[in-house]
Design a protein around this motif. Structure first.
Motif, PDB file in Angstrom:
ATOM      1  N   ALA A   1      46.167  41.113  38.824  1.00  0.00           N
ATOM      2  CA  ALA A   1      45.146  41.301  39.846  1.00  0.00           C
ATOM      3  C   ALA A   1      45.791  41.141  41.217  1.00  0.00           C
ATOM      4  O   ALA A   1      46.663  40.291  41.421  1.00  0.00           O
ATOM      5  CB  ALA A   1      44.021  40.286  39.666  1.00  0.00           C
ATOM      6  N   ALA A   2      45.357  41.968  42.167  1.00  0.00           N
ATOM      7  CA  ALA A   2      45.880  41.932  43.533  1.00  0.00           C
ATOM      8  C   ALA A   2      44.852  41.310  44.470  1.00  0.00           C
ATOM      9  O   ALA A   2      43.659  41.586  44.378  1.00  0.00           O
ATOM     10  CB  ALA A   2      46.222  43.335  44.005  1.00  0.00           C
ATOM     11  N   TYR A   3      45.358  40.489  45.387  1.00  0.00           N
ATOM     12  CA  TYR A   3      44.530  39.812  46.387  1.00  0.00           C
ATOM     13  C   TYR A   3      45.132  40.164  47.741  1.00  0.00           C
ATOM     14  O   TYR A   3      46.140  39.596  48.149  1.00  0.00           O
ATOM     15  CB  TYR A   3      44.567  38.308  46.116  1.00  0.00           C
ATOM     16  N   ILE A   4      44.556  41.149  48.420  1.00  0.00           N
ATOM     17  CA  ILE A   4      45.092  41.653  49.683  1.00  0.00           C
ATOM     18  C   ILE A   4      44.400  40.917  50.820  1.00  0.00           C
ATOM     19  O   ILE A   4      43.175  40.963  50.949  1.00  0.00           O
ATOM     20  CB  ILE A   4      44.886  43.170  49.794  1.00  0.00           C
ATOM     21  N   TYR A   5      45.194  40.255  51.662  1.00  0.00           N
ATOM     22  CA  TYR A   5      44.653  39.251  52.575  1.00  0.00           C
ATOM     23  C   TYR A   5      45.027  39.530  54.024  1.00  0.00           C
ATOM     24  O   TYR A   5      46.163  39.909  54.338  1.00  0.00           O
ATOM     25  CB  TYR A   5      45.199  37.880  52.157  1.00  0.00           C
ATOM     26  N   ALA A   6      44.050  39.294  54.933  1.00  0.00           N
ATOM     27  CA  ALA A   6      44.267  39.377  56.379  1.00  0.00           C
ATOM     28  C   ALA A   6      44.137  37.976  56.970  1.00  0.00           C
ATOM     29  O   ALA A   6      43.099  37.323  56.806  1.00  0.00           O
ATOM     30  CB  ALA A   6      43.255  40.319  57.019  1.00  0.00           C
ATOM     31  N   HIS A   7      45.160  37.523  57.671  1.00  0.00           N
ATOM     32  CA  HIS A   7      45.180  36.159  58.200  1.00  0.00           C
ATOM     33  C   HIS A   7      44.194  35.971  59.345  1.00  0.00           C
ATOM     34  O   HIS A   7      43.757  36.923  60.005  1.00  0.00           O
ATOM     35  CB  HIS A   7      46.592  35.805  58.675  1.00  0.00           C
ATOM     36  N   GLY A   8      43.856  34.720  59.613  1.00  0.00           N
ATOM     37  CA  GLY A   8      42.956  34.375  60.698  1.00  0.00           C
ATOM     38  C   GLY A   8      43.657  34.329  62.044  1.00  0.00           C
ATOM     39  O   GLY A   8      44.868  34.492  62.147  1.00  0.00           O
ATOM     40  N   GLY A   9      42.851  34.085  63.088  1.00  0.00           N
ATOM     41  CA  GLY A   9      43.388  34.018  64.435  1.00  0.00           C
ATOM     42  C   GLY A   9      42.610  34.849  65.425  1.00  0.00           C
ATOM     43  O   GLY A   9      43.121  35.179  66.503  1.00  0.00           O
TER      44      GLY A   9
ATOM     45  N   ASP B   1      38.251  25.354  43.978  1.00  0.00           N
ATOM     46  CA  ASP B   1      37.590  25.427  42.675  1.00  0.00           C
ATOM     47  C   ASP B   1      36.588  26.584  42.645  1.00  0.00           C
ATOM     48  O   ASP B   1      36.459  27.287  41.634  1.00  0.00           O
ATOM     49  CB  ASP B   1      36.882  24.112  42.357  1.00  0.00           C
ATOM     50  N   THR B   2      35.883  26.767  43.759  1.00  0.00           N
ATOM     51  CA  THR B   2      34.913  27.858  43.850  1.00  0.00           C
ATOM     52  C   THR B   2      35.616  29.210  43.817  1.00  0.00           C
ATOM     53  O   THR B   2      35.162  30.147  43.147  1.00  0.00           O
ATOM     54  CB  THR B   2      34.088  27.731  45.149  1.00  0.00           C
ATOM     55  N   MET B   3      36.732  29.323  44.532  1.00  0.00           N
ATOM     56  CA  MET B   3      37.483  30.580  44.536  1.00  0.00           C
ATOM     57  C   MET B   3      38.020  30.911  43.148  1.00  0.00           C
ATOM     58  O   MET B   3      38.031  32.078  42.731  1.00  0.00           O
ATOM     59  CB  MET B   3      38.642  30.502  45.534  1.00  0.00           C
ATOM     60  N   LYS B   4      38.458  29.897  42.424  1.00  0.00           N
ATOM     61  CA  LYS B   4      38.961  30.124  41.067  1.00  0.00           C
ATOM     62  C   LYS B   4      37.862  30.699  40.175  1.00  0.00           C
ATOM     63  O   LYS B   4      38.094  31.626  39.391  1.00  0.00           O
ATOM     64  CB  LYS B   4      39.501  28.811  40.485  1.00  0.00           C
ATOM     65  N   ILE B   5      36.656  30.172  40.321  1.00  0.00           N
ATOM     66  CA  ILE B   5      35.530  30.682  39.538  1.00  0.00           C
ATOM     67  C   ILE B   5      35.212  32.122  39.934  1.00  0.00           C
ATOM     68  O   ILE B   5      35.011  32.992  39.079  1.00  0.00           O
ATOM     69  CB  ILE B   5      34.292  29.783  39.727  1.00  0.00           C
ATOM     70  N   CYS B   6      35.164  32.376  41.238  1.00  0.00           N
ATOM     71  CA  CYS B   6      34.842  33.722  41.716  1.00  0.00           C
ATOM     72  C   CYS B   6      35.869  34.749  41.253  1.00  0.00           C
ATOM     73  O   CYS B   6      35.508  35.847  40.801  1.00  0.00           O
ATOM     74  CB  CYS B   6      34.749  33.721  43.245  1.00  0.00           C
TER      75      CYS B   6
ATOM     76  N   GLN C   1      46.875  28.999  41.925  1.00  0.00           N
ATOM     77  CA  GLN C   1      45.628  28.466  41.403  1.00  0.00           C
ATOM     78  C   GLN C   1      44.725  29.545  40.801  1.00  0.00           C
ATOM     79  O   GLN C   1      44.047  29.306  39.797  1.00  0.00           O
ATOM     80  CB  GLN C   1      44.869  27.727  42.513  1.00  0.00           C
ATOM     81  N   CYS C   2      44.720  30.717  41.407  1.00  0.00           N
ATOM     82  CA  CYS C   2      43.808  31.773  40.967  1.00  0.00           C
ATOM     83  C   CYS C   2      44.459  32.789  40.030  1.00  0.00           C
ATOM     84  O   CYS C   2      43.758  33.626  39.451  1.00  0.00           O
ATOM     85  CB  CYS C   2      43.223  32.498  42.180  1.00  0.00           C
ATOM     86  N   GLY C   3      45.782  32.755  39.909  1.00  0.00           N
ATOM     87  CA  GLY C   3      46.452  33.683  39.004  1.00  0.00           C
ATOM     88  C   GLY C   3      46.424  35.121  39.490  1.00  0.00           C
ATOM     89  O   GLY C   3      46.121  36.049  38.727  1.00  0.00           O
ATOM     90  N   VAL C   4      46.740  35.316  40.787  1.00  0.00           N
ATOM     91  CA  VAL C   4      46.740  36.652  41.382  1.00  0.00           C
ATOM     92  C   VAL C   4      48.039  36.884  42.141  1.00  0.00           C
ATOM     93  O   VAL C   4      48.737  35.934  42.507  1.00  0.00           O
ATOM     94  CB  VAL C   4      45.548  36.822  42.351  1.00  0.00           C
ATOM     95  N   VAL C   5      48.354  38.146  42.371  1.00  0.00           N
ATOM     96  CA  VAL C   5      49.458  38.508  43.247  1.00  0.00           C
ATOM     97  C   VAL C   5      48.878  38.718  44.644  1.00  0.00           C
ATOM     98  O   VAL C   5      47.984  39.551  44.826  1.00  0.00           O
ATOM     99  CB  VAL C   5      50.174  39.781  42.766  1.00  0.00           C
ATOM    100  N   VAL C   6      49.365  37.970  45.607  1.00  0.00           N
ATOM    101  CA  VAL C   6      48.842  38.039  46.973  1.00  0.00           C
ATOM    102  C   VAL C   6      49.668  39.006  47.802  1.00  0.00           C
ATOM    103  O   VAL C   6      50.906  38.942  47.803  1.00  0.00           O
ATOM    104  CB  VAL C   6      48.840  36.646  47.629  1.00  0.00           C
TER     105      VAL C   6
ATOM    106  N   ASP D   1      50.330  30.835  48.921  1.00  0.00           N
ATOM    107  CA  ASP D   1      51.105  30.430  47.744  1.00  0.00           C
ATOM    108  C   ASP D   1      50.202  29.657  46.783  1.00  0.00           C
ATOM    109  O   ASP D   1      50.184  29.899  45.570  1.00  0.00           O
ATOM    110  CB  ASP D   1      52.272  29.527  48.154  1.00  0.00           C
ATOM    111  N   PHE D   2      49.465  28.708  47.363  1.00  0.00           N
ATOM    112  CA  PHE D   2      48.564  27.854  46.582  1.00  0.00           C
ATOM    113  C   PHE D   2      47.468  28.688  45.923  1.00  0.00           C
ATOM    114  O   PHE D   2      47.152  28.508  44.740  1.00  0.00           O
ATOM    115  CB  PHE D   2      47.964  26.802  47.519  1.00  0.00           C
TER     116      PHE D   2
END
Length: 306
Positions: free
Chosen positions: A70-78, A294-299, A98-103, A93-94
Motif C-alpha cells: 500500500a502507498a501513502y503519498i504525503y504532503a508535509h505541513g507548514g 492507534d487510530t491511523m492504524k485502524i483506518c 506502524q501502519c505497514g505502508v510505503v510512504v 518513518d514511524f
C-alpha cells in the motif's frame, strides 16, 4: 503590507526548521528510522517550468521485496509556505512502520516562489506518477492513499479537487487530510472564532496572500480554497477521512467540510482527537499522539489494506 506578509513567510520558515529538529531526539522515531529503507525519486513536471519534484520513499524493511504494498503519498505541513519533506521524515518513518505502508514524502514547491495552483499540481503529478508506475515501485495501484497535514492537508485537498475535476478519483482508494487548511474562514469576523482560530487568523490571511497568484480573482477557486468545491466536485472526491484536533485552529473549517462530504456520500470518518492541539501527534510520548497513531492504524487497516 507586502513587506509584512513576506516577512511572515520568512519567520514561519525559520520557526518550522527549528521545531522539526527536535523530532530527531525521540527514541520512537530513532528506532523507526532503523526499520525503514530510504530512497529518493524525482517526478518530472512541466506545469510551472520543467521541474522534477523530489520524493522520498520510506519502505519498512518488513515490506522489502513485496510487490503489492500500500502507498501513502504525503504532503508535509507548514502552511504551504514553509517546511520541507525532510522535516517530516521522523514521523513518517514511524507511520510507515506502524501502519505497514510505503510512504512517498513529496517535497512540493512552496509559496511565494510557487503560487496556487502549481503547488497543488506538484503533488497531483506525484500521485499520477505513483499510480502509473505502481509495479516498478512495488505498489498495489488499488491501494493508494493520499494524505497531508495542515498546509499539506490543503495540498492534499487541492489534489482531490483536481482528481475530481479530471474524473481521476478512482486512482486513489483513500484520502486523509489532517488538520487541513480548508477555506477562507480566517478572513471572517474573529469574534465568531475559537481562541485558537482567533490567535492564528492574521497569520493565516498573510499565508494565503503568499499562496495566491491573485487572491481576489481566486477567492472562489476550489484549488485555492478546497472547501468551496461544488457539490458535484465533492461527490467525485475519493473516499475521505478528515482528521482534526479538539483545539485545532482549523477545527471549524474541517467540521464544515465534513458535513458537506457526508452529504455528498464521501466521508468515511471525521476524527477529532480529544484534548489535542494542532500538530500534537508529532510528539510521540503524548497520550493524544498515541491515540492518533492507534487510530491511523485502524483506518489504514480497515479502509486501505482490506
Amino acid at each position: 503590507a507586502v513587506v509584512s506578509t513576506q516577512s511572515t513567510g520568512k519567520v514561519y520558515r525559520k520557526c518550522m526548521s527549528y521545531s522539526r529538529k527536535d523530532l530527531l531526539e525521540y527514541p520512537e522515531y530513532q528506532e523507526a528510522a532503523q526499520e525503514v529503507e530510504t530512497k529518493e525519486i524525482a517526478v518530472p513536471t512541466s506545469h510551472d517550468t520543467d521541474f522534477k519534484v523530489p520524493v522520498f520513499v520510506y519502505t519498512p524493511k518488513s515490506l522489502t521485496g513485496c510487490s503489492k504494498n500500500a502507498a501513502y503519498i504525503y504532503a508535509h505541513g507548514g502552511g504551504a509556505i514553509a517546511g520541507t519533506a525532510a522535516g517530516s521524515k521522523p514521523i513518517l518513518d514511524f507511520t510507515a512502520v506502524q501502519c505497514g505502508v510505503v510512504v512517498f514524502n513529496v517535497d512540493y514547491r512552496l509559496a511565494p516562489e510557487t503560487k496556487c495552483p502549481n503547488n497543488v499540481k506538484d503533488f497531483y503529478e506525484v500521485v499520477k506518477f505513483v499510480s502509473c508506475n505502481a509495479e516498478r515501485l512495488g505498489v498495489d495501484p488499488d491501494k493508494i492513499c493520499i494524505a497531508g497535514d495542515s498546509g499539506g492537508g490543503y495540498i492534499c485537498l487541492g489534489a482531490m479537487v483536481l482528481l475530481a475535476q479530471r474524473d481521476e478519483s478512482h486512482l486513489v482508494k483513500l484520502a486523509i487530510p489532517s488538520e487541513p487548511m480548508v477555506d477562507d474562514y480566517s478572513f471572517g469576523d474573529p469574534l465568531c472564532m475559537t481562541i485558537e482560530e482567533r490567535m492564528d487568523h492574521l497569520k493565516r490571511r498573510k499565508a494565503y496572500q503568499l499562496i495566491a497568484s491573485d487572491l481576489e480573482s481566486q477567492k472562489t477557486s476550489p484549488l485555492m480554497f478546497p472547501g468551496k468545491a461544488s457539490e458535484e466536485i465533492l461527490s467525485k472526491f475519493p473516499p475521505t477521512i478528515l482528521d482534526s484536533r479538539e483545539f485545532d485552529m482549523f477545527a471549524t473549517e474541517t467540521s464544515r467540510l465534513a458535513n458537506r462530504l457526508r452529504r455528498a456520500g464521501k466521508l468515511l470518518e471525521l476524527i477529532v482527537i480529544p484534548g489535542a492541539v494542532h500538530a500534537s501527534p508529532m510528539i510521540p510520548h503524548l497520550n493524544s499522539s498515541k491515540l492518533w497513531i492507534d487510530t491511523m492504524k485502524i483506518c489504514v487497516r480497515e479502509y486501505l489494506l482490506h
